[in-house]
Design a protein around this motif. Structure first.
Motif, PDB file in Angstrom:
ATOM      1  N   ILE A 267       0.838  -1.209   0.000  1.00  0.00           N
ATOM      2  CA  ILE A 267       0.000   0.000   0.000  1.00  0.00           C
ATOM      3  C   ILE A 267       0.872   1.258   0.000  1.00  0.00           C
ATOM      4  CG2 ILE A 267      -1.571   1.361   1.469  1.00  0.00           C
ATOM      5  CD1 ILE A 267      -3.097  -1.207   2.004  1.00  0.00           C
ATOM      6  N   LEU A 268       1.909   1.253   0.805  1.00  0.00           N
ATOM      7  CA  LEU A 268       2.778   2.447   0.865  1.00  0.00           C
ATOM      8  C   LEU A 268       3.477   2.672  -0.472  1.00  0.00           C
ATOM      9  CD1 LEU A 268       4.226   2.072   4.480  1.00  0.00           C
ATOM     10  CD2 LEU A 268       2.551   3.760   3.673  1.00  0.00           C
ATOM     11  N   THR A 269       3.847   1.600  -1.139  1.00  0.00           N
ATOM     12  CA  THR A 269       4.450   1.728  -2.470  1.00  0.00           C
ATOM     13  C   THR A 269       3.430   2.337  -3.432  1.00  0.00           C
ATOM     14  OG1 THR A 269       5.888  -0.127  -2.041  1.00  0.00           O
ATOM     15  CG2 THR A 269       5.522   0.417  -4.359  1.00  0.00           C
ATOM     16  N   ARG A 270       2.195   1.830  -3.355  1.00  0.00           N
ATOM     17  CA  ARG A 270       1.136   2.340  -4.242  1.00  0.00           C
ATOM     18  C   ARG A 270       0.807   3.808  -3.933  1.00  0.00           C
ATOM     19  NH1 ARG A 270      -1.354   4.296  -6.930  1.00  0.00           N
ATOM     20  NH2 ARG A 270      -3.020   3.778  -8.392  1.00  0.00           N
ATOM     21  N   LEU A 271       1.084   4.225  -2.695  1.00  0.00           N
ATOM     22  CA  LEU A 271       0.856   5.626  -2.312  1.00  0.00           C
ATOM     23  C   LEU A 271       2.041   6.522  -2.683  1.00  0.00           C
ATOM     24  CD1 LEU A 271      -0.812   5.217   1.214  1.00  0.00           C
ATOM     25  CD2 LEU A 271      -1.834   6.371  -0.755  1.00  0.00           C
ATOM     26  N   GLY A 272       3.058   5.925  -3.312  1.00  0.00           N
ATOM     27  CA  GLY A 272       4.229   6.726  -3.712  1.00  0.00           C
ATOM     28  C   GLY A 272       5.166   6.999  -2.549  1.00  0.00           C
ATOM     29  N   HIS A 273       5.039   6.215  -1.455  1.00  0.00           N
ATOM     30  CA  HIS A 273       5.887   6.393  -0.278  1.00  0.00           C
ATOM     31  C   HIS A 273       6.431   5.039   0.175  1.00  0.00           C
ATOM     32  CE1 HIS A 273       3.632  10.136  -0.351  1.00  0.00           C
ATOM     33  NE2 HIS A 273       4.489  10.651   0.491  1.00  0.00           N
ATOM     34  N   PRO A 274       7.237   4.369  -0.695  1.00  0.00           N
ATOM     35  CA  PRO A 274       7.743   3.043  -0.309  1.00  0.00           C
ATOM     36  C   PRO A 274       8.677   3.142   0.900  1.00  0.00           C
ATOM     37  CG  PRO A 274       8.822   3.819  -2.315  1.00  0.00           C
ATOM     38  CD  PRO A 274       7.748   4.816  -1.997  1.00  0.00           C
TER      39      PRO A 274
ATOM     40  N   ILE B 164       1.126  10.959  -4.376  1.00  0.00           N
ATOM     41  CA  ILE B 164       0.325   9.771  -4.686  1.00  0.00           C
ATOM     42  C   ILE B 164       0.120   9.726  -6.197  1.00  0.00           C
ATOM     43  CG2 ILE B 164      -1.903   8.613  -4.354  1.00  0.00           C
ATOM     44  CD1 ILE B 164      -2.134  10.102  -1.674  1.00  0.00           C
ATOM     45  N   PRO B 165       0.549   8.668  -6.863  1.00  0.00           N
ATOM     46  CA  PRO B 165       0.391   8.620  -8.321  1.00  0.00           C
ATOM     47  C   PRO B 165      -1.085   8.685  -8.708  1.00  0.00           C
ATOM     48  CG  PRO B 165       1.807   6.837  -7.536  1.00  0.00           C
ATOM     49  CD  PRO B 165       1.192   7.467  -6.328  1.00  0.00           C
ATOM     50  N   PRO B 166      -1.444   9.501  -9.687  1.00  0.00           N
ATOM     51  CA  PRO B 166      -2.857   9.694 -10.003  1.00  0.00           C
ATOM     52  C   PRO B 166      -3.517   8.504 -10.696  1.00  0.00           C
ATOM     53  CG  PRO B 166      -1.464  10.969 -11.493  1.00  0.00           C
ATOM     54  CD  PRO B 166      -0.563  10.351 -10.484  1.00  0.00           C
ATOM     55  N   THR B 167      -2.756   7.702 -11.387  1.00  0.00           N
ATOM     56  CA  THR B 167      -3.387   6.669 -12.188  1.00  0.00           C
ATOM     57  C   THR B 167      -3.882   5.525 -11.310  1.00  0.00           C
ATOM     58  OG1 THR B 167      -1.231   5.708 -12.469  1.00  0.00           O
ATOM     59  CG2 THR B 167      -2.071   7.041 -14.293  1.00  0.00           C
ATOM     60  N   THR B 168      -4.972   4.927 -11.742  1.00  0.00           N
ATOM     61  CA  THR B 168      -5.402   3.707 -11.080  1.00  0.00           C
ATOM     62  C   THR B 168      -4.734   2.564 -11.828  1.00  0.00           C
ATOM     63  OG1 THR B 168      -7.285   3.614 -12.535  1.00  0.00           O
ATOM     64  CG2 THR B 168      -7.625   4.633 -10.403  1.00  0.00           C
ATOM     65  N   GLY B 169      -4.625   1.456 -11.206  1.00  0.00           N
ATOM     66  CA  GLY B 169      -4.007   0.320 -11.878  1.00  0.00           C
ATOM     67  C   GLY B 169      -4.061  -0.853 -10.961  1.00  0.00           C
ATOM     68  N   PRO B 170      -3.642  -2.025 -11.440  1.00  0.00           N
ATOM     69  CA  PRO B 170      -3.677  -3.192 -10.560  1.00  0.00           C
ATOM     70  C   PRO B 170      -2.997  -2.872  -9.239  1.00  0.00           C
ATOM     71  CG  PRO B 170      -3.115  -3.850 -12.774  1.00  0.00           C
ATOM     72  CD  PRO B 170      -3.166  -2.353 -12.783  1.00  0.00           C
ATOM     73  N   ALA B 171      -3.586  -3.335  -8.173  1.00  0.00           N
ATOM     74  CA  ALA B 171      -3.152  -2.945  -6.838  1.00  0.00           C
ATOM     75  C   ALA B 171      -1.845  -3.596  -6.418  1.00  0.00           C
ATOM     76  CB  ALA B 171      -4.254  -3.290  -5.835  1.00  0.00           C
TER      77      ALA B 171
END
Ligand code: GLU
Length: 289
Positions: free
Chosen positions: A248-255, A281-288
């Motif tokens: 989740i943190l990676t997906r939030l742009g904060h790995p 937070i990257p704007p695009t949606t994509g596979p989680a």
């Protein structure tokens, strides 16, 4: 004086938390904590048909397992009907309400309420109540989605604030609860973006402050569908919260670094908060995953 955010997470206990909902919980938590603010938990359990107490327990347990510790008591909408009724009275005085007997079936396919019951003079005790909506535009700056401008009168028309089962609608309950709990910073999913103008309209009618808003991109599954209970998104793991939180943190742009992961969820959240910027937070949606 600097702005001290009061954020909140407001799940409906209609199922366990899935990655899409935990993503929102983590983002709203970090966004409040990173600025030294408070973070509240509100259980939105007004839909008695779909909400279940055991899901509520599971949500609390899951948040604790992920070290997402909230401030103060848990707010429960099911206990607040009287408060909603008081605010409803204020709307009665201004801008006015009217009873509506239109069924979902009758309104199917219509984006905007056509005003069918506006002049019928029905008795409110047995029907839903709609608020009169004037022609004003609602402008607000979403911290992630940018400048927004909506006109509730053309977007949805007069909308329901009191349901036929004699409790507050989602729109009224959210506005009243955010105001009563001092929430001044809302971070939630982009699927709620088009409700915001209606909520600001109610804030204006009730002379309540408007919080700042950030609407997050929605996570999708491998088929590009929004992760949701309707799409049977799996519950997040209670056994391995560290791996889930790292994703989740990676997906939030904060790995966070693997060495931190060994220290557990609390340390991972603290590291992400120290470095937090909602605009990353990257704007695009994509596979989680
Ligand atoms: N209860 C809503 C949900 O679970 C969230 C409402 C809100 O954040 O305003 O989607």
């Amino acid at each position: 004086m600097s702005f001290l955010p009061v954020g909140r997470f407001a799940p409906s206990p209609t199922g366990p938390l899935h990655r899409g909902s935990l993503f929102i919980a983590v983002a709203s938590y970090l966004d409040a904590r990173a600025r030294g603010g408070r973070w509240l938990l509100r259980i939105e359990d007004l839909d008695t048909q779909r909400c279940r107490p055991h899901y509520q327990d599971l949500i609390l347990q899951t948040l604790q397992r992920y070290a997402l510790n909230w401030d103060g008591e848990v707010w429960r909408q099911s206990a607040r009907r009287e408060v909603y009724a008081e605010f409803l009275q204020r709307l009665h005085l201004h801008p006015g309400l009217y009873a509506c007997r239109c069924s979902r079936l009758h309104l199917r396919g219509q984006e905007r309420y056509p005003g069918t019951c506006r002049h019928r003079g029905l008795d409110g005790a047995e029907h839903a109540l709609r608020v009169y909506v004037d022609a004003r535009r609602i402008d607000f700056d979403d911290r992630l989605c940018g400048a927004q401008s909506d006109q509730p009168a053309t977007q949805c028309g007069d909308f329901v604030v009191w349901r036929r089962d004699q409790n507050a609608s989602y729109q009224l309950a959210v506005v009243v609860d955010d105001a009563c709990s001092g929430v001044n910073s809302v971070v939630r999913g982009a699927d709620l973006l088009d409700n915001t103008a209606r909520q600001i309209y109610l804030q204006q009618m009730l002379a309540l402050a408007t919080p700042e808003y950030a609407h997050l991109p929605l996570l999708c599954d491998a088929q590009g569908r929004k992760l949701s209970k309707q799409n049977h998104a799996p519950a997040v793991s209670l056994e391995d919260p560290v791996s889930e939180l790292a994703a989740i943190l990676t997906r939030l742009g904060h790995p966070v670094a693997p060495s931190l992961c060994r220290q557990g969820c609390g340390a991972m959240l603290a590291a992400a908060a120290a470095d937090w910027d909602v605009r990353r937070i990257p704007p695009t949606t994509g596979p989680a995953t």
